[in-house]
Write an enzyme that holds these catalytic residues in place. Structure first.
Site, short mmCIF file in Angstrom:
data_model
loop_
_atom_site.label_atom_id
_atom_site.label_comp_id
_atom_site.label_asym_id
_atom_site.label_seq_id
_atom_site.Cartn_x
_atom_site.Cartn_y
_atom_site.Cartn_z
N GLN A 283 0.84 -1.19 0.00
CA GLN A 283 0.00 0.00 0.00
C GLN A 283 0.87 1.23 0.00
OE1 GLN A 283 -2.89 0.07 3.12
NE2 GLN A 283 -3.82 1.99 2.46
N ASP B 196 10.28 9.68 -9.96
CA ASP B 196 10.00 9.04 -8.67
C ASP B 196 10.72 7.69 -8.59
OD1 ASP B 196 8.97 8.94 -6.14
OD2 ASP B 196 7.03 8.13 -6.74
#
Length: 844
Positions: free
Chosen positions: A533, A650
């Site tokens: 997550q 990223d």
């Protein structure tokens, strides 16, 4: 035929059995001079001898000729008894055990939880352990059918139990008639994509069956059921995938086996001649050899030469092609143009390799074509099954491998070609062949098209007129007009159109998954299927009905990754093809759900192993070095070799996924940006990324470029070497983070002290030193001082490549008081870059 067969007669203290008995109880044992016989005397179980070694096996009792039995299963094929003394018994743990003369077990089956097990040999040739009082003929504690050796008998399954991970395949004897130990050749089912079965010589594929087409395997047109005798079955769902066959005629004996010389054989017993007849075998000709004609080549055993290119392609290596070597395959005559491309209809083919394809069993051929033409990466499509006029959709996204043409019995196949190549090929694959009939058809089609176009224009005019009328009424009632750019101009994306309020994603050129399909695959997004997550949502493991494992990224409804980021990620990944980039299989938007479907990575993300004390020791130095090199190659592709110049923005350990073989794949392109070919940098008002991986110029001024990614790569290199996070690692009273610590060690001449203590001494000091230097070169404060990724790849691949000395890194001093995870949504953080403070909003 298994050579000379011996039974040994001797006196034993253990209880003996009559040959006619088919059952062994837990209080009995089977010595080497006794056998069990199935109820109708079809199969026999006992010990047999080769080269002074004893093996426990099952053979046909009814087809023994000249004392030469056909052995179909061997228990201890790799651990034989070395003398004539021994026996089989049911062990204390409910398993089968072979005991030698010294009363020591030399082979045993899996333990069971049986309370009163018995052993029985069935007429099917299946040796089973079951409870003594069990009346259900299908309930077994253990069965030999789960552990085939070189032979597949009727009722045996060749394939996978996906719930338990159990695989069933057949492996040849080492030497025919001499050595039943495991040989080099095996026949195994691969359940990925559209399942098919491969014949291996050790780890090398030598033959491929082709996928099951509803009637037979695509590569076995001879596979026609023998009337009322042999029935072939292929089954696939989310729990199991297997191939089996059954015999309708009880007087017929048939088996499938792999010989010690690598031949796959279908054998039938001829009672009149008392021999095994070779009913079918493979490989049988040059075109059965795996990838004989290379990518985009077609092998035809009836042609000379056997290798030809698919129309619209030409040999990649003409000189080798002229010498009858087609292994290099073919390349396109004309580069594809996407939407203007068409498809070449080919017939009677063995479909190309299908382990990495898109599969949708509910689609028809027309839908399949429409989906393929919209996806510029789609190279071909076909029906999955040919029964009842054809059904299902399978699409290829890379090279077409191991294609074969048959005189008859193959499948229809549609290959993507540029429009100009289709024009050149014409109707029959050569020049245009125009006839009066064709002209007449063209005129009719033209008139029909004109009528349809006029009718369509009229309908559109009426629709717009009605919309204008409704719009006026809506505005008068005080309702605002709905935004026209909600998501790509209000076109329906989901296959379940009436439930979707999202708009068109057709230009994403990607397979579309129905929400219900993904729900079923992930067991309704169960907690057990959760892989991880982040701030943008949860990732689940799933399994499609076809058996393919997937990873589903379900974006949070309040995620910072909105529609634009979702569109960016889909658009980018679908156009990128590289072994070190994660492969996007599809996506879904339905109602307020946005999901991405990726290939499943067995080893998950790099950070889950690298920063776990219990797991990091599995990352030996060579494996870490390979991961560094793989990431570098993937980043080089993004910056230089892809269709677009792409800045990831990223790059971090959690966005590096590892496949089954620990090969790295860059993922998560939600923040990526596309550059023009002559563009070197850009500015952004919204700084996004992950604290600890951001370059100084990006964190401070919002300036990003390929050098921003290089900085993140340098941080990753130092993390991989040290096994420590840059963010959260502090040395010497919290004064230095990982970059500062690495720089300190470098300037002191102690760079090797950076290496993770969990790595043993098998590493190369010069290689580690070179990687530390490369990492520090990449994290230098000034962007212009950092190397390009092409230079990095060169430095990694060469011991002799010259490297400059690194300058001060751009690193943060002191611990950030806001210790939040990456991708944590909107927060406000302060960090210092060489004594300069910057505030970052929307940190990930």
């Amino acid at each position: 035929m298994r050579g000379t067969f011996f039974l040994f007669c001797f006196t034993t203290l253990f209880p003996t059995l009559s040959v006619s008995i088919d059952t062994l109880t837990s209080s009995q044992s089977l010595p080497t001079n006794q056998t069990l016989l199935s109820l109708n005397a079809i199969f026999e179980l006992g010990f047999f001898s080769y080269s002074n070694s004893l093996y426990l096996g099952i053979w046909y009792k009814t087809s023994i000729k000249d004392n030469d039995p056909t052995v179909v299963w061997v228990a201890n094929r790799d651990t034989p008894l070395q003398n004539s003394i021994g026996f089989l018994k049911i062990g204390d743990k409910g398993n089968l055990v072979i005991i030698n003369q010294s009363q020591k077990p030399i082979w045993s089956s899996n333990e069971t939880n049986g309370s009163n097990p018995i052993l029985q040999l069935l007429d099917s040739g299946n040796l089973v352990l079951k409870e003594a009082n069990e009346n259900d003929p299908t309930k077994f504690l253990w069965q030999s059918f789960d552990y085939p050796t070189d032979t597949l008998l009727p009722g045996m399954k060749l394939g996978w139990d996906l719930d338990t991970g159990m695989e069933k395949h057949i492996t040849s004897w080492r030497l025919t008639n001499q050595d039943p130990s495991s040989g080099d050749f095996s026949f195994k089912l691969d359940y990925r994509g559209l399942p098919e079965i491969f014949l291996y010589n050790k780890d090398q594929i030598i033959y491929r069956s082709g996928p099951w087409n509803g009637e037979r395997f695509s590569g076995v047109p001879e596979m026609q059921p023998v009337t009322d005798s042999i029935k072939f079955t292929f089954f696939a769902d989310q729990h199991q995938v297997y191939y089996t066959f059954s015999i309708g005629n009880s007087s017929l004996l048939s088996r499938l086996s792999v010989s010690s010389n690598g031949e796959l054989q279908r054998l039938t017993w001829i009672q009149s001649t008392q021999i095994w007849n070779k009913f079918w075998y493979a490989p049988k000709d040059q075109c059965d050899s795996y990838r004989e004609c290379g990518p985009y080549g077609v092998c035809d055993a009836n042609a000379s030469p056997v290798c030809n290119c698919i129309s619209g392609f030409h040999p990649k290596n003409q000189q080798a092609w002229n010498l009858r070597d087609g292994s290099d395959g073919c390349v396109r005559n004309t580069k594809l143009a996407c939407e203007s491309d068409g498809f070449l209809h080919m017939m009677n083919l063995k479909l190309p390799e299908t382990t990495s394809v898109f599969v949708n069993r509910s689609m028809g051929l027309v839908e399949c074509r429409d989906l393929c033409i919209r996806n510029c990466s789609c190279t071909a499509y076909a029906n999955i099954e040919i029964t009842n006029g054809g059904s299902g959709c399978v699409m290829w996204f890379g090279e077409l491998l191991d294609v074969r043409r048959y005189p008859s019995g193959g499948q229809d196949f549609y290959v993507r070609l540029a429009a100009s190549d289709l024009d050149d090929i014409g109707v029959e694959g050569g020049s245009h062949k125009t006839s009066n009939t064709v002209k007449d058809v063209g005129i009719i089609v033209g008139v029909a098209a004109f009528i349809l176009l006029a009718f369509g224009i009229f309908i559109l005019w009426k629709k717009r007129k009605l919309q204008c009328l409704l719009k006026g009424k809506t505005e008068k009632r005080g309702f605002p007009e709905r935004s026209q750019d909600l998501l790509m101009n209000e076109r329906v994306f989901s296959s379940n159109r009436e439930q979707s309020d999202e708009s068109n994603l057709n230009d994403l050129e990607l397979p579309l998954f129905d929400f219900n399909t993904i729900t079923m695959a992930t067991n309704n997004f169960s907690e057990e299927n959760k892989l991880g997550q982040g701030g943008f949502g949860i990732v689940y493991k799933g399994r499609l009905m076809e058996g393919q494992n997937i990873a589903v990224k379900r974006l949070s409804k309040n995620s910072g990754q909105g529609v634009e980021e979702f569109k960016t990620e889909v658009k980018l990944i679908v156009k990128l093809q590289h072994r070190n980039l994660v492969r996007l299989l599809g996506c879904s938007i339905q109602m307020d759900e946005k999901m991405l479907v990726y290939e499943y990575m067995e080893n998950r993300s790099l950070d889950a192993i690298l920063f776990d004390k219990a797991k990091k020791s599995s990352l030996v130095w060579q494996r870490r070095f390979n991961i560094i090199c793989g990431i570098a190659r993937g980043l080089l592709y993004l910056h230089q070799d892809s269709r677009f110049r792409i800045i990831h923005r990223d790059l971090k350990a959690s966005n590096i996924l590892l496949d089954r073989d620990m090969n790295p794949k860059i993922s998560d392109f939600g923040m990526a940006r596309i550059f023009g070919t002559d563009q070197t940098e850009a500015n952004t008002m919204r700084v996004v990324g992950t604290y600890g991986y951001m370059s100084p110029e990006y964190a401070m001024d919002g300036i990003f470029s390929v050098k921003s990614d290089v900085f993140s790569f340098g941080v990753l290199v130092l993390e991989i070497i040290s096994g420590k996070k840059n963010r959260g690692f502090y040395y010497a009273n919290k004064e230095l983070n990982l970059l500062g610590h690495a720089w300190k060690l470098w300037t002191e001449g102690n760079a090797l002290e950076l290496i993770d203590s969990s790595i043993d001494n098998s590493y190369s000091p010069s290689e580690v030193h070179r990687c530390v230097q490369i990492g520090l070169l990449c994290v230098q404060e000034r962007a212009e001082d950092r190397p390009t990724m092409s230079s990095v790849v060169l430095m990694l691949s060469s011991d002799t490549a010259s490297m400059s000395q690194p300058k001060n890194p751009g690193f943060c001093l002191g611990r950030n008081p806001m210790e939040t995870d990456s991708s944590s949504g909107k927060q406000e953080e302060s960090c210092t870059v060489n004594q300069v403070t910057v505030t970052m909003l929307d940190a990930r």
